[in-house]
Design a protein around this motif. Sequence first.
Motif, short mmCIF file in Angstrom:
data_model
loop_
_atom_site.label_atom_id
_atom_site.label_comp_id
_atom_site.label_asym_id
_atom_site.label_seq_id
_atom_site.Cartn_x
_atom_site.Cartn_y
_atom_site.Cartn_z
N ASN A 59 0.50 4.90 5.37
CA ASN A 59 0.38 5.21 3.95
C ASN A 59 1.28 4.40 3.04
O ASN A 59 1.05 4.36 1.83
N VAL A 75 2.26 -1.77 -0.22
CA VAL A 75 0.97 -1.12 -0.41
C VAL A 75 1.14 0.38 -0.18
O VAL A 75 1.77 0.80 0.78
N ARG A 77 -1.26 3.43 0.50
CA ARG A 77 -2.64 3.47 1.02
C ARG A 77 -3.11 4.91 1.15
O ARG A 77 -2.47 5.74 1.80
N VAL A 79 -5.82 7.28 2.78
CA VAL A 79 -6.62 7.21 3.99
C VAL A 79 -7.36 8.53 4.17
O VAL A 79 -6.80 9.62 3.92
N SER A 88 -1.68 10.02 1.83
CA SER A 88 -1.27 8.96 0.92
C SER A 88 0.25 8.99 0.85
O SER A 88 0.91 9.57 1.73
N PRO A 111 -6.23 0.40 -7.14
CA PRO A 111 -7.46 0.70 -6.40
C PRO A 111 -8.57 1.11 -7.36
O PRO A 111 -8.43 1.01 -8.58
N PRO A 247 -10.11 3.11 3.45
CA PRO A 247 -8.92 3.38 2.66
C PRO A 247 -8.94 2.70 1.29
O PRO A 247 -9.69 1.74 1.09
N GLN A 248 -8.12 3.24 0.38
CA GLN A 248 -7.89 2.64 -0.92
C GLN A 248 -6.44 2.17 -0.98
O GLN A 248 -5.54 2.87 -0.51
N GLU A 249 -6.21 0.99 -1.58
CA GLU A 249 -4.87 0.40 -1.61
C GLU A 249 -4.38 0.18 -3.04
O GLU A 249 -5.09 -0.38 -3.87
N ARG A 251 -1.29 -1.71 -4.75
CA ARG A 251 -0.32 -2.74 -4.38
C ARG A 251 0.72 -2.93 -5.47
O ARG A 251 0.39 -3.04 -6.65
#
Length: 261
Positions: A59, A75, A77, A79, A88, A111, A247-249, A251
């Motif tokens: 995460n 990052v 993340r 999930v 997250s 994201p 997943p969404q990231e 950054r």
Amino acid sequence: MNPSAVSSAVTPSGRTIIWRDEFDQPLGTGPDSARWSHDLGASGWGNAELQAYTAERANSEVVEDAAALNGRALVIRAVRDAAGGYTSARLNTQGKFSITHGRVEARLKLPRGQGIWPAFWMLGDGFGRVPWPACGEIDIMEMIGHQPGTLYGTLHGPGYSAGEGLVKFTELPAGTTFADAYHVFAVDWQPGRIDWLLDGKLYHTLTPSNLPKGAPWVFDDTPFFLLLNLAVGGKWPGYPDATTEFPQEYRIDYVRVYSLA
């Protein structure tokens, strides 16, 4: 290094960096524990959110990123697990760094997707002792995933919180989103005034004169600490649906705090 992004790293004229994290530690490591703590758990976080926040590398970890100024980024993340739940990360600097007044800035790539909710924000140091919203909250960046080109900047305090928060939004040109490239999100915070900026351009200003009649301005008498998080679901963004990919990231290239002058 991305040459077109170099200007984003230039120190604002006449200002000194007083705190920073460039996330330049080894790849695969987590956030620097000298700078950041993890909030943990799955309580809904006051917004009926779905995610459980963890300190696991799945995460939050430092990754290679050619678009980041030093070639790597943190990052966060979100999930989806095999059982259909979500994990997250939420990071904060409480007890490690806080500030009263200055520029607070981060270079971020966001994201997207229904029910996805990244944020970069601040809470008054009294949080945990002083009930929210009396402690004060400055939302530097919020984006809800089904509006991937819209940025929200908001102030919350006693008498102007939640759905009554003092909010303004700005939008990228049609057809572009905050997931396409990094952007710099900042507030310039001085006594009696907070300015919100996107890529160095002002889009929102608040002073005590903008508050509801009789409501106090709680942003000059106490330091505030920083937060970064990626929520899944909630009352405002709504909830993931069949179109939401995981997943969404989220950054983070850097976080920097500058003096006022």
